[in-house]
Motif scaffolding. Structure first.
Motif, PDB file in Angstrom:
ATOM      1  N   ASP A  42      32.276  32.623  91.659  1.00  0.00           N
ATOM      2  CA  ASP A  42      31.614  33.548  92.259  1.00  0.00           C
ATOM      3  C   ASP A  42      30.315  33.435  91.554  1.00  0.00           C
ATOM      4  N   GLY A  43      30.053  32.649  90.525  1.00  0.00           N
ATOM      5  CA  GLY A  43      28.963  32.852  89.947  1.00  0.00           C
ATOM      6  C   GLY A  43      28.661  33.779  88.773  1.00  0.00           C
ATOM      7  N   VAL A  44      30.002  34.365  88.696  1.00  0.00           N
ATOM      8  CA  VAL A  44      29.969  35.497  87.644  1.00  0.00           C
ATOM      9  C   VAL A  44      30.113  34.844  86.136  1.00  0.00           C
ATOM     10  N   ARG A  45      29.494  35.220  85.108  1.00  0.00           N
ATOM     11  CA  ARG A  45      29.573  34.699  83.771  1.00  0.00           C
ATOM     12  C   ARG A  45      30.311  35.469  82.921  1.00  0.00           C
ATOM     13  N   TRP A  46      31.328  34.920  82.016  1.00  0.00           N
ATOM     14  CA  TRP A  46      32.018  35.509  81.198  1.00  0.00           C
ATOM     15  C   TRP A  46      31.851  35.092  79.837  1.00  0.00           C
ATOM     16  N   THR A  47      31.978  36.062  78.585  1.00  0.00           N
ATOM     17  CA  THR A  47      31.961  35.565  77.320  1.00  0.00           C
ATOM     18  C   THR A  47      33.119  35.485  76.802  1.00  0.00           C
ATOM     19  N   VAL A  48      33.868  34.426  76.171  1.00  0.00           N
ATOM     20  CA  VAL A  48      35.253  34.263  75.399  1.00  0.00           C
ATOM     21  C   VAL A  48      34.817  33.941  74.093  1.00  0.00           C
ATOM     22  N   ARG A  49      35.399  34.735  73.107  1.00  0.00           N
ATOM     23  CA  ARG A  49      35.344  34.517  71.735  1.00  0.00           C
ATOM     24  C   ARG A  49      36.617  34.559  70.915  1.00  0.00           C
ATOM     25  N   ALA A  50      36.835  33.456  70.248  1.00  0.00           N
ATOM     26  CA  ALA A  50      38.045  33.305  69.204  1.00  0.00           C
ATOM     27  C   ALA A  50      37.641  33.441  68.073  1.00  0.00           C
ATOM     28  N   PRO A  51      38.443  34.082  66.884  1.00  0.00           N
ATOM     29  CA  PRO A  51      38.118  34.204  65.731  1.00  0.00           C
ATOM     30  C   PRO A  51      38.669  32.787  65.049  1.00  0.00           C
ATOM     31  N   ARG A  52      37.891  32.219  63.976  1.00  0.00           N
ATOM     32  CA  ARG A  52      38.048  30.973  63.347  1.00  0.00           C
ATOM     33  C   ARG A  52      38.891  31.350  62.109  1.00  0.00           C
ATOM     34  N   SER A  53      39.283  32.438  61.728  1.00  0.00           N
ATOM     35  CA  SER A  53      40.181  32.855  60.273  1.00  0.00           C
ATOM     36  C   SER A  53      40.597  34.356  60.579  1.00  0.00           C
ATOM     37  N   LEU A  54      41.785  34.374  59.644  1.00  0.00           N
ATOM     38  CA  LEU A  54      42.743  35.817  60.233  1.00  0.00           C
ATOM     39  C   LEU A  54      41.742  36.753  59.642  1.00  0.00           C
ATOM     40  N   GLN A  55      40.667  36.690  58.785  1.00  0.00           N
ATOM     41  CA  GLN A  55      39.823  37.845  58.355  1.00  0.00           C
ATOM     42  C   GLN A  55      38.867  38.167  59.750  1.00  0.00           C
ATOM     43  N   ALA A  56      38.476  37.024  60.392  1.00  0.00           N
ATOM     44  CA  ALA A  56      37.445  37.329  61.472  1.00  0.00           C
ATOM     45  C   ALA A  56      38.677  37.877  62.740  1.00  0.00           C
ATOM     46  N   GLY A  57      39.978  37.399  62.811  1.00  0.00           N
ATOM     47  CA  GLY A  57      40.810  37.944  63.583  1.00  0.00           C
ATOM     48  C   GLY A  57      40.871  39.368  63.633  1.00  0.00           C
ATOM     49  N   ALA A  58      41.093  40.016  62.411  1.00  0.00           N
ATOM     50  CA  ALA A  58      41.258  41.163  61.998  1.00  0.00           C
ATOM     51  C   ALA A  58      40.023  42.122  62.483  1.00  0.00           C
TER      52      ALA A  58
END
Length: 307
Positions: A42-58
Motif C-alpha cells: 500500500d506504499g506505507v513505510r515501516w522501520t524495523v530495528r534489531a539490536p546487534r548486542s545483548l546490551q543494545a537489546g536490553a
C-alpha cells in the motif's frame, strides 16, 4: 555481521502478520542496531530495528516500554511532537527481538539554519522543555536510570579523571573543567526526565516545526543541561536566545540559575567523552577527531580570556 535489508524485511513480516513487503532499504541508526525501511504493497513505510548486542537489546526493551508511556503524553498534547509507535516485534535467534514501527515523518534538523524569533528555534525550546516537564514515572516504570544532582556531578568528575589519565586533554581545559566541577553551586539542579541523546538525527522537523523525536534509549532522570548542551554549542549564537526564552516560558517552577552555564560546560565535556569513546574502543579516527576539536576549543578559550 550486520543484517541485510532483506533479512530485516523478513523480520518485519514476522512481526506484523499480513505485511506485504515490496521493498527494503538500509537505514542509518545512530545506536547499536541494524535498521531498514520497508515499504508495503500500500506504499506505507515501516522501520524495523534489531539490536546487534545483548546490551543494545536490553536498551531496546527499555526504550520500547518507555515509548508506550510517551504515547499517552503525545495523545494528551503534553508532548507537542510524535514519537515512534511500536506496532509489533519478532524474536531473534540469538535472543532479544526486533521491533517495527511506522516510519517517522520529518527531516533531520539542520542546526545551522536556525534563526531568532518565534519559528523553529522557539519550537525547539518548547519541545525540549516539554520533555523536562514529564513525570519521572515514565522513566522509572521503564527501568531506566535516575540520578540525583550530587551523584551526577560525581559521574562527570569520574569521566574527567578518566579523560585526564589519557594524557591527551590540554592542561588548560582540564584546569577549567575541574574548577567548574568542584563548584558545588553550579550543580544545584532539580533532576528531570531527559532524552539523553538529543541531536540533529533524533530531532525531525517539517515546515518549521519539530514533528518527531526518536532515539529514546538513553532517557533517564538527570540534568536538564544534557538536552540543551548540543543546541547551545552548535546553534547560531543569535538563535540561542530564542531557544532558551521559549524553553524557560514552557518550564514550571524552574529555579536553576546556572542552567545555561552548565549546559555550555556539558557541551565542552562532550569532547572529552568522545575522546574516551575512541580510546576505549581503539578507534584512531575518533581519537584524532576529538583531539582536533579539543585543540580548537583550547584556542578559542585562550582567545576569549585574552579579550
Amino acid at each position: 555481521m550486520p543484517r541485510s535489508a532483506l533479512t530485516l524485511a523478513a523480520l518485519a513480516t514476522a512481526a506484523l502478520p499480513g505485511l506485504d513487503a515490496r521493498s527494503a532499504r538500509p537505514a542509518a541508526d545512530p545506536g547499536d542496531y541494524d535498521a531498514a525501511v520497508v515499504t508495503d504493497a500500500d506504499g506505507v513505510r515501516w522501520t524495523v530495528r534489531a539490536p546487534r548486542s545483548l546490551q543494545a537489546g536490553a536498551a531496546l526493551e527499555a526504550e520500547t516500554e518507555l515509548l508506550a508511556s510517551l504515547q499517552v503524553h503525545v495523545e494528551s498534547g503534553a508532548l507537542p511532537f510524535a514519537v515512534p509507535r511500536i506496532s509489533g516485534s519478532a524474536p531473534l535467534p540469538e535472543g532479544g527481538r526486533a521491533v517495527v514501527h511506522p516510519a517517522v515523518e520529518g527531516e533531520p534538523l539542520d542546526v545551522e539554519t536556525l534563526r531568532p524569533g518565534p519559528g523553529l528555534a522557539a519550537d525547539l525550546g518548547r519541545a525540549v522543555a516539554s520533555v523536562h516537564e514529564l513525570p519521572r514515572a515514565v522513566v522509572d516504570d521503564a527501568g531506566l536510570p535516575a540520578y540525583d544532582a550530587e551523584t551526577y556531578r560525581a559521574r562527570r568528575m569520574a569521566e574527567l579523571d578518566e579523560a585526564a589519565a589519557t594524557g591527551k586533554v590540554p592542561a588548560s581545559l582540564l584546569r577549567r573543567w575541574e574548577s567548574a566541577l568542584e563548584d558545588v553551586s553550579l550543580w544545584r539542579f532539580q533532576p528531570v526526565v531527559v532524552h539523553g541523546d538529543l541531536g540533529p538525527d533524533q530531532v525531525l522537523v517539517s515546515r518549521g516545526r519539530v514533528t518527531t523525536v526518536t532515539g529514546w534509549s538513553d532517557a533517564r532522570v538527570a540534568d536538564p543541561a544534557d538536552d540543551l548542551a548540543w543546541l547551545l554549542v552548535s546553534a547560531p549564537p543569535e538563535a540561542v536566545d530564542s531557544v532558551m526564552e521559549a524553553y524557560l516560558l514552557r518550564r514550571t517552577e524552574l529555579t536553576d540559575h546556572h542552567l545555561t552555564e552548565r549546559a555550555l560546560l556539558v557541551g565542552e565535556l562532550a569532547l572529552a567523552r568522545w575522546l574516551l569513546h575512541g580510546v576505549r574502543h581503539g578507534l584512531d579516527d575518533v581519537i584524532a577527531d576529538a583531539l582536533d576539536m579539543l585543540a580548537d576549543l583550547e584556542e578559542a578559550t585562550r582567545a576569549a580570556e585574552d579579550d
